[in-house]
Design a protein around this motif. Structure first.
Motif, PDB file in Angstrom:
ATOM      1  N   ALA A 118     -22.422  -9.283  16.160  1.00 57.42           N
ATOM      2  CA  ALA A 118     -21.325  -8.201  16.864  1.00 57.42           C
ATOM      3  C   ALA A 118     -21.725  -6.829  16.841  1.00 57.42           C
ATOM      4  CB  ALA A 118     -20.053  -8.758  16.664  1.00 57.42           C
ATOM      5  N   ASP A 119     -22.134  -6.549  15.518  1.00 56.72           N
ATOM      6  CA  ASP A 119     -22.587  -5.183  15.062  1.00 56.72           C
ATOM      7  C   ASP A 119     -23.810  -4.801  15.814  1.00 56.72           C
ATOM      8  OD1 ASP A 119     -20.322  -5.367  13.537  1.00 56.72           O
ATOM      9  OD2 ASP A 119     -21.610  -5.387  11.491  1.00 56.72           O
ATOM     10  N   ILE A 120     -24.619  -5.707  16.156  1.00 58.86           N
ATOM     11  CA  ILE A 120     -25.803  -5.332  16.962  1.00 58.86           C
ATOM     12  C   ILE A 120     -25.392  -4.726  18.190  1.00 58.86           C
ATOM     13  CG2 ILE A 120     -27.791  -6.021  18.113  1.00 58.86           C
ATOM     14  CD1 ILE A 120     -28.252  -7.988  16.053  1.00 58.86           C
ATOM     15  N   ASP A 121     -24.674  -5.371  18.946  1.00 58.33           N
ATOM     16  CA  ASP A 121     -24.000  -5.053  20.274  1.00 58.33           C
ATOM     17  C   ASP A 121     -23.482  -3.494  20.182  1.00 58.33           C
ATOM     18  OD1 ASP A 121     -25.131  -7.358  21.090  1.00 58.33           O
ATOM     19  OD2 ASP A 121     -22.963  -8.151  21.409  1.00 58.33           O
ATOM     20  N   THR A 122     -22.547  -3.450  18.932  1.00 64.23           N
ATOM     21  CA  THR A 122     -21.902  -2.128  18.836  1.00 64.23           C
ATOM     22  C   THR A 122     -22.904  -0.957  18.798  1.00 64.23           C
ATOM     23  OG1 THR A 122     -19.830  -3.374  18.032  1.00 64.23           O
ATOM     24  CG2 THR A 122     -20.030  -0.985  17.411  1.00 64.23           C
ATOM     25  N   ARG A 127     -25.006   4.188  20.315  1.00 63.50           N
ATOM     26  CA  ARG A 127     -26.569   4.642  20.381  1.00 63.50           C
ATOM     27  C   ARG A 127     -26.582   5.326  21.887  1.00 63.50           C
ATOM     28  NH1 ARG A 127     -31.251   1.597  16.841  1.00 63.50           N
ATOM     29  NH2 ARG A 127     -30.123   1.535  14.939  1.00 63.50           N
ATOM     30  N   ALA A 128     -26.124   4.469  22.736  1.00 63.06           N
ATOM     31  CA  ALA A 128     -26.296   4.836  24.140  1.00 63.06           C
ATOM     32  C   ALA A 128     -25.140   5.706  24.850  1.00 63.06           C
ATOM     33  CB  ALA A 128     -26.632   3.647  25.096  1.00 63.06           C
ATOM     34  N   THR A 129     -23.954   5.259  24.229  1.00 63.50           N
ATOM     35  CA  THR A 129     -22.956   5.777  24.891  1.00 63.50           C
ATOM     36  C   THR A 129     -21.880   6.563  23.927  1.00 63.50           C
ATOM     37  OG1 THR A 129     -21.348   3.930  24.776  1.00 63.50           O
ATOM     38  CG2 THR A 129     -22.854   3.980  26.613  1.00 63.50           C
ATOM     39  N   GLY A 130     -22.247   6.347  22.747  1.00 64.64           N
ATOM     40  CA  GLY A 130     -21.015   6.767  21.885  1.00 64.64           C
ATOM     41  C   GLY A 130     -20.048   6.235  21.662  1.00 64.64           C
ATOM     42  N   ARG A 131     -19.718   4.964  22.464  1.00 63.18           N
ATOM     43  CA  ARG A 131     -18.529   4.004  22.384  1.00 63.18           C
ATOM     44  C   ARG A 131     -19.074   2.856  21.689  1.00 63.18           C
ATOM     45  NH1 ARG A 131     -18.577   5.713  27.640  1.00 63.18           N
ATOM     46  NH2 ARG A 131     -19.036   3.624  28.282  1.00 63.18           N
ATOM     47  N   GLY A 132     -18.003   2.079  21.166  1.00 63.81           N
ATOM     48  CA  GLY A 132     -18.413   0.819  20.672  1.00 63.81           C
ATOM     49  C   GLY A 132     -18.504  -0.352  21.560  1.00 63.81           C
ATOM     50  N   CYS A 134     -19.593  -1.702  25.693  1.00 63.11           N
ATOM     51  CA  CYS A 134     -20.155  -0.916  26.966  1.00 63.11           C
ATOM     52  C   CYS A 134     -20.907  -2.103  27.574  1.00 63.11           C
ATOM     53  CB  CYS A 134     -21.287   0.039  26.565  1.00 63.11           C
ATOM     54  SG  CYS A 134     -22.765  -0.482  25.630  1.00 63.11           S
ATOM     55  N   ASP A 135     -21.326  -1.843  28.768  1.00 62.39           N
ATOM     56  CA  ASP A 135     -22.522  -2.888  29.552  1.00 62.39           C
ATOM     57  C   ASP A 135     -23.824  -2.920  28.514  1.00 62.39           C
ATOM     58  OD1 ASP A 135     -24.599  -3.883  31.027  1.00 62.39           O
ATOM     59  OD2 ASP A 135     -23.153  -3.764  32.684  1.00 62.39           O
ATOM     60  N   LEU A 136     -24.002  -4.048  27.842  1.00 60.14           N
ATOM     61  CA  LEU A 136     -24.995  -3.935  26.692  1.00 60.14           C
ATOM     62  C   LEU A 136     -26.448  -3.797  27.500  1.00 60.14           C
ATOM     63  CD1 LEU A 136     -25.820  -4.348  23.894  1.00 60.14           C
ATOM     64  CD2 LEU A 136     -26.086  -6.738  24.317  1.00 60.14           C
ATOM     65  N   LEU A 137     -26.530  -4.432  28.633  1.00 59.56           N
ATOM     66  CA  LEU A 137     -28.075  -4.546  29.337  1.00 59.56           C
ATOM     67  C   LEU A 137     -28.354  -3.021  29.884  1.00 59.56           C
ATOM     68  CD1 LEU A 137     -28.102  -7.989  31.230  1.00 59.56           C
ATOM     69  CD2 LEU A 137     -28.765  -7.220  28.810  1.00 59.56           C
ATOM     70  N   GLN A 138     -27.383  -2.350  30.337  1.00 60.37           N
ATOM     71  CA  GLN A 138     -27.381  -1.221  30.907  1.00 60.37           C
ATOM     72  C   GLN A 138     -27.560  -0.225  29.656  1.00 60.37           C
ATOM     73  OE1 GLN A 138     -24.154   0.321  33.538  1.00 60.37           O
ATOM     74  NE2 GLN A 138     -24.910  -1.152  35.175  1.00 60.37           N
ATOM     75  N   ALA A 139     -26.865  -0.065  28.696  1.00 63.76           N
ATOM     76  CA  ALA A 139     -27.031   0.667  27.517  1.00 63.76           C
ATOM     77  C   ALA A 139     -28.366   0.593  26.814  1.00 63.76           C
ATOM     78  CB  ALA A 139     -25.830   0.035  26.645  1.00 63.76           C
ATOM     79  N   LEU A 140     -28.837  -0.546  26.733  1.00 63.25           N
ATOM     80  CA  LEU A 140     -30.285  -0.599  26.344  1.00 63.25           C
ATOM     81  C   LEU A 140     -31.471   0.278  26.925  1.00 63.25           C
ATOM     82  CD1 LEU A 140     -31.290  -4.576  26.036  1.00 63.25           C
ATOM     83  CD2 LEU A 140     -31.177  -2.759  23.936  1.00 63.25           C
ATOM     84  N   HIS A 141     -31.297   0.563  28.113  1.00 60.18           N
ATOM     85  CA  HIS A 141     -32.169   1.520  28.804  1.00 60.18           C
ATOM     86  C   HIS A 141     -31.929   3.207  28.306  1.00 60.18           C
ATOM     87  CE1 HIS A 141     -33.892  -1.754  31.073  1.00 60.18           C
ATOM     88  NE2 HIS A 141     -32.794  -2.104  31.479  1.00 60.18           N
ATOM     89  N   ALA A 142     -30.947   3.340  27.785  1.00 59.79           N
ATOM     90  CA  ALA A 142     -30.533   4.605  27.169  1.00 59.79           C
ATOM     91  C   ALA A 142     -31.192   4.739  25.678  1.00 59.79           C
ATOM     92  CB  ALA A 142     -29.227   5.026  27.515  1.00 59.79           C
ATOM     93  N   THR A 143     -31.651   3.713  25.134  1.00 60.05           N
ATOM     94  CA  THR A 143     -31.566   3.851  23.570  1.00 60.05           C
ATOM     95  C   THR A 143     -33.302   4.090  23.413  1.00 60.05           C
ATOM     96  OG1 THR A 143     -32.190   1.525  23.414  1.00 60.05           O
ATOM     97  CG2 THR A 143     -29.805   2.106  23.122  1.00 60.05           C
ATOM     98  N   GLU A 144     -33.748   4.001  22.002  1.00 65.12           N
ATOM     99  CA  GLU A 144     -35.170   4.377  21.692  1.00 65.12           C
ATOM    100  C   GLU A 144     -35.695   3.031  21.966  1.00 65.12           C
ATOM    101  OE1 GLU A 144     -32.783   3.670  17.687  1.00 65.12           O
ATOM    102  OE2 GLU A 144     -32.387   4.191  19.889  1.00 65.12           O
TER     103      GLU A 144
END
Length: 428
Positions: A118-122, A127-132, A134-144
Motif C-alpha cells: 500500500a505504501d508503494i501506491d502512496t 511523487r506525482a500529485t503530492g497527495r496520498g 490518486c489514480d495510480l496508472l495516471q500518476a505513474l506517467h508523472a513520475t521518474e
C-alpha cells in the motif's frame, strides 16, 4: 503465596487459550461458506488477487498466462484467506503444473507486506500529485519511472543511484547487466533501455526502486552457479520462484556432521559472492536463518531472500581509485540486543576492493556463539563433539571471524581454517 500466584497464572493462561480457540472456532463457523468457496476456487487465476490491475506499477507479466490458465494452485491452508493475518510476509506455497513435466512446488511472493505494498501506491501518488491517493496508472506517467522514456538509450548510474541496496553505488556495467537479463520482456538480451516497451521499462524501474530481489535473481541466476533461488516469472504483484527446501533454521539441531557441511557451504557462498571472475562483489546486508534454505535431495544451501543485496563493481573501484580503495576493510562487531544484527558502512563497501563483510556476517549471525535467532543462541556450530571442543580452536576461530581482535585475521578465517584439509565430514 508463590504457589497461589502460580495457580492463578496457570488458570489465566488456560482461559486466554480457550478464548483464542473459541474465537477462532467462531470465526470458522461464521465464515464457513466463504471458506468452502475459497477452497473450491483458484484465486491464483483471478486478476484481482494477483493485483494485475496495478500494472505497470507491478513486478511483471511474463507468467500471467500460466496464472490465468489455472496452472498454479495454492497449497492447503494457503487457500484460506482467514490465515493471511499470520502470513505477514505474503509468501505462499503453490503447485505449478505443466502437461509434459507434471506438477512441482513453487514459492509465490508479493515482495512485501500488505502495508508495504500500500505504501508503494502512496509513494507513487505523492511523487506525482503530492497527495496520498490518486489514480495510480495516471500518476505513474508523472513520475521518474516514466521520465526514462523510449528516447533514453541506456539506464545510467546517475538516474537510479541510491534507489535501493542493489544500486546504492551502481556501475554502468551492472546496469547494462540488469537490463540485458531482465526476464519480464520478450526482448531480453539487449542492454538498450529503449528496446523495452514503456510498460516493461516502468516495471523494471519500480522493481529496482521498491524491491530489487527479482532483478538480483535474474542478473545472477542459479543456472550459472550463483547461490540464489531460481526466478520463474511474475504476474501483477506476485512473483514465482523455485522451491528450494526447508529453511536453514530447521537444521539448527541436525547431527553435527550435517551442520558442519552446511557451515562449510555458507563460507563457500561468502567466498563466491565476495570474489568471483565477474568482479562483482555481492554483499549480503540481511543475514538470518530464514534467508537461506537447504535442498532436500542434494543438501545444497541456497539464498532465498535477496532483497537486501548491495553490488559493488570492483573494476570500477580499481579504475576510480577512491580514497583507501586498496586498504583491506575489516568489519566491526555489533553486540546489539536484537536478532540478526550487522554493522556495516555501505559507502565503504562501495569503495574498497577487499572487504570481509560476507564472512563476518555469516560468522556472526549464523555460525558463532554470537548468533541469536528465535530465542536460541550458539549458532549453527553449537555444542561440538568433545574431541573438537576440548582444544577450543574452533570456537576461537569463529569468535575471531565474528569479532576480530587481530588485523586481517578474518580474511584467513575462512573454510580452510575452520575445516582443515577440506575434510569437513571425515574429520568432524
Amino acid at each position: 503465596m508463590l504457589r497461589l500466584v502460580s495457580l492463578k497464572l496457570g488458570r489465566l493462561y488456560r482461559y486466554v487459550k480457550l478464548a483464542v480457540l473459541g474465537s477462532l472456532a467462531a470465526a470458522l463457523v461464521l465464515n464457513t461458506h466463504s471458506l468452502l468457496a475459497s477452497l473450491q476456487r483458484n484465486e491464483l487465476s483471478e486478476r484481482r488477487f494477483l493485483q494485475l490491475n496495478k500494472c505497470p506499477a507491478c513486478w511483471g507479466t511474463s507468467w500471467c498466462r500460466k496464472f490465468l490458465n489455472g496452472q498454479l494452485r495454492l497449497e492447503s491452508w494457503g487457500r484460506l484467506r482467514l490465515f493471511d493475518f499470520f502470513n505477514v510476509k505474503n509468501v505462499y506455497f503453490a503447485r505449478y503444473g505443466e502437461p509434459r513435466e507434471g506438477s512441482r512446488r513453487v514459492v509465490l511472493k508479493r515482495l512485501g507486506s500488505a502495508q508495504e505494498l500500500a505504501d508503494i501506491d502512496t509513494k507513487i501518488c505523492r511523487r506525482a500529485t503530492g497527495r496520498g491517493r490518486c489514480d495510480l496508472l495516471q500518476a505513474l506517467h508523472a513520475t521518474e519511472f516514466a521520465s526514462l522514456n523510449g528516447d533514453v538509450r541506456l539506464l545510467t548510474p546517475d538516474a537510479v543511484e541510491g534507489w535501493s541496496d542493489l544500486v546504492h553505488c551502481p556501475s554502468q556495467r551492472l546496469l547494462d547487466r540488469l537490463v540485458r537479463r531482465y526476464a519480464e520482456t520478450k526482448d531480453s538480451g539487449s542492454f538498450l533501455l529503449r528496446n523495452l516497451k514503456d510498460s516493461e521499462r516502468m516495471q523494471l524501474l519500480i522493481t529496482l526502486a521498491f524491491n530489487p530481489e527479482p532483478l538480483v535473481l535474474q542478473s545472477f541466476p542459479s543456472d550459472e552457479g550463483w547461490p540464489f533461488a531460481k526466478y520463474l516469472g511474475a504476474c501483477g504483484r506476485m512473483v514465482a520462484v523455485n522451491y528450494v527446501g526447508e529453511e536453514l533454521w530447521s537444521y539448527f539441531n541436525a547431527p553435527w556432521e550435517k551442520r558442519v557441511d552446511l557451515a562449510w557451504q555458507l563460507m563457500e557462498i561468502a567466498e563466491q559472492l565476495t570474489n568471483n571472475d565477474f568482479e562483482f562483489a555481492l554483499y549480503l546486508l540481511d543475514v538470518s536463518f530464514d534467508n537461506f534454505a537447504v535442498g532436500p535431495r542434494d543438501g545444497k544451501v541456497i539464498i532465498v531472500d535477496a532483497e537486501n543485496v548491495l553490488v559493488a563493481d570492483k573494476r570500477l573501484i580499481r579504475q576510480n581509485k577512491p580514497e583507501n580503495w586498496d586498504v583491506w576493510y575489516e568489519s566491526k562487531f555489533d553486540d546489539c540486543d536484537k536478532e540478526a544484527c550487522l554493522s556495516f558502512s555501505k559507502e565503504i563497501l562501495c569503495a574498497r576492493v577487499t572487504v570481509d563483510h560476507n564472512y563476518y556476517a555469516i560468522c556472526q549471525n549464523l555460525l558463532s556463539r554470537h548468533a541469536t535467532w528465535r530465542g536460541t543462541s550458539g549458532g549453527l556450530l553449537h555444542d561440538p563433539p568433545a574431541e573438537i571442543a576440548k582444544d577450543g580452536r574452533l570456537e576461537a576461530l569463529l569468535d575471531e571471524c565474528a569479532n576480530p581482535k587481530k588485523r586481517k585475521l578474518q580474511f584467513h578465517c575462512g573454510k580452510k581454517d575452520l575445516f582443515p584439509s577440506g575434510e569437513r565430514t571425515k574429520k568432524y
